[in-house]
Design an enzyme around this catalytic site. Structure first.
Site, PDB file in Angstrom:
ATOM      1  N   ASP A 103     -42.898 -22.820   0.164  1.00 52.02           N
ATOM      2  CA  ASP A 103     -41.617 -22.229   0.552  1.00 52.02           C
ATOM      3  C   ASP A 103     -41.899 -20.812   1.015  1.00 52.02           C
ATOM      4  O   ASP A 103     -42.519 -20.027   0.300  1.00 52.02           O
ATOM      5  CB  ASP A 103     -40.657 -22.226  -0.643  1.00 52.02           C
ATOM      6  CG  ASP A 103     -40.492 -23.620  -1.234  1.00 52.02           C
ATOM      7  OD1 ASP A 103     -40.480 -24.583  -0.455  1.00 52.02           O
ATOM      8  OD2 ASP A 103     -40.388 -23.738  -2.465  1.00 52.02           O
ATOM      9  N   ASP A 152     -30.959 -34.299  -3.307  1.00 51.09           N
ATOM     10  CA  ASP A 152     -31.205 -33.415  -4.445  1.00 51.09           C
ATOM     11  C   ASP A 152     -30.317 -33.903  -5.579  1.00 51.09           C
ATOM     12  O   ASP A 152     -29.111 -34.113  -5.377  1.00 51.09           O
ATOM     13  CB  ASP A 152     -30.833 -31.968  -4.111  1.00 51.09           C
ATOM     14  CG  ASP A 152     -31.731 -31.358  -3.036  1.00 51.09           C
ATOM     15  OD1 ASP A 152     -32.648 -32.060  -2.574  1.00 51.09           O
ATOM     16  OD2 ASP A 152     -31.503 -30.197  -2.669  1.00 51.09           O
TER      17      ASP A 152
END
Length: 243
Positions: free
Chosen positions: A131, A9
Site C-alpha cells: 500500500d 471486504d
C-alpha cells in the site's frame, strides 16, 4: 491478459466498504457474501478477492469458518488478505482452500518472516500487498494505512523481486474507496522496472476507462465499490479488458 478481480471486504460476515481504510467511514451493503461471489463467478470472473477486516483488527477473530465455506463453494481462485501476521495464519488460510494469501505490513516490519513464508508456501501462493502513498517518493504504508514507513516502494520491490516474489497487490491509498480513478502512471512505472512481476492494481476504479488504462500493464484489477454500486458489471469489465 488483464483480469477483473471482484472484491468483497467483510466485517463480522457483513459486506462493507471503507474509505481509505478508515473503519469509521464504513458503508454496509445488504449482500450475502457467498451469493455475491457466486454471482461474480457466474458472470465470468476467474479470481475473487476477499479482505477479512475483522481478522485484520483482531487475529483471534479471523473469519476462518466463513472463509473456508466461501473457498469451497466457489470454483474459481480465491485470495484472502487482512492483517496476516504469522506463518500459522497463512497456513490456516491455505488449508481452508484459499489459493493465495495476501501479506501486507509484515513485508516491511519483518522481512525475515515474510521471506520464510514465501519460501515455505511458494511464490504462487503469496501476494505481497504494498500500500503506497506519494510523499517526495512513493513510500509503503503499514498498520492498516495508519502510518507511512520510511521504505521506498521501488526499493521494497527490488528486494523481494530478487527473492522470488511473483505477485504484488499495489494500492494507492489516496485513491482507495474514493472512485476518483486509478493511478495508471504508478502501475506503468512498476511494470517498466519489474516486467516479470504480476501486478494487481487496487484503489479508485471508477469506470471502464480505468480498466482500459490498466490493460496490458497489470495482471489483474481489483474492483470493489464500482461493482457493488452498479457502476459497471463484471461482464462489462471482462468485455472491456478483452476488446
Amino acid at each position: 491478459m488483464t483480469q477483473i478481480i471482484p472484491a468483497l471486504d467483510l466485517i463480522d460476515g457483513e459486506v462493507v466498504r471503507l474509505v481509505k481504510g478508515d473503519y469509521e467511514q464504513k458503508k454496509v451493503y445488504k449482500y450475502n457474501p457467498l451469493k455475491k461471489f457466486k454471482e461474480y463467478e457466474k458472470a465470468g470472473a476467474k479470481e475473487l478477492h476477499l479482505v477479512d477486516l475483522t481478522g485484520a483488527k483482531d487475529p483471534s477473530k479471523r473469519q476462518f469458518a466463513l472463509i473456508e465455506k466461501l473457498a469451497k463453494e466457489v470454483s474459481v481462485n480465491l485470495q484472502v488478505g487482512g492483517g496476516i501476521r504469522s506463518k500459522a495464519e497463512a497456513r490456516a488460510l491455505l488449508d481452508c482452500g484459499v489459493k493465495r494469501v495476501v501479506i501486507g505490513s509484515m513485508a516491511i516490519k519483518d522481512a525475515t518472516l515474510c521471506l520464510e513464508i514465501l519460501k515455505e508456501f511458494g511464490s504462487e501462493a503469496i501476494v505481497l500487498a504494498l500500500d503506497t502513498i506519494l510523499k517526495e517518493d512513493y513510500v509503503v504504508a503499514v498498520n492498516a494505512w495508519q502510518e507511512a514507513s520510511d521504505k521506498k516502494l521501488m526499493e521494497v520491490l527490488d528486494f523481494y523481486s530478487n527473492k522470488g516474489l511473483k505477485h504484488i497487490l499495489c494500492t494507492d491509498i489516496s485513491k482507495d474507496g474514493t472512485m476518483q480513478g486509478v493511478n495508471a502512471r504508478l502501475y506503468k512505472l512498476i511494470h517498466e522496472i519489474f516486467p516479470h512481476i504480476c501486478i494487481q492494481a487496487s484503489g479508485g476504479v471508477a469506470s471502464l476507462k480505468d480498466l482500459e488504462n490498466l490493460k496490458g500493464i497489470c495482471s489483474g484489477v481489483i474492483v470493489g465499490k464500482a461493482l457493488l454500486d452498479g457502476v459497471f458489471s463484471v461482464e462489462e469489465g471482462i468485455r472491456c479488458l478483452e476488446n
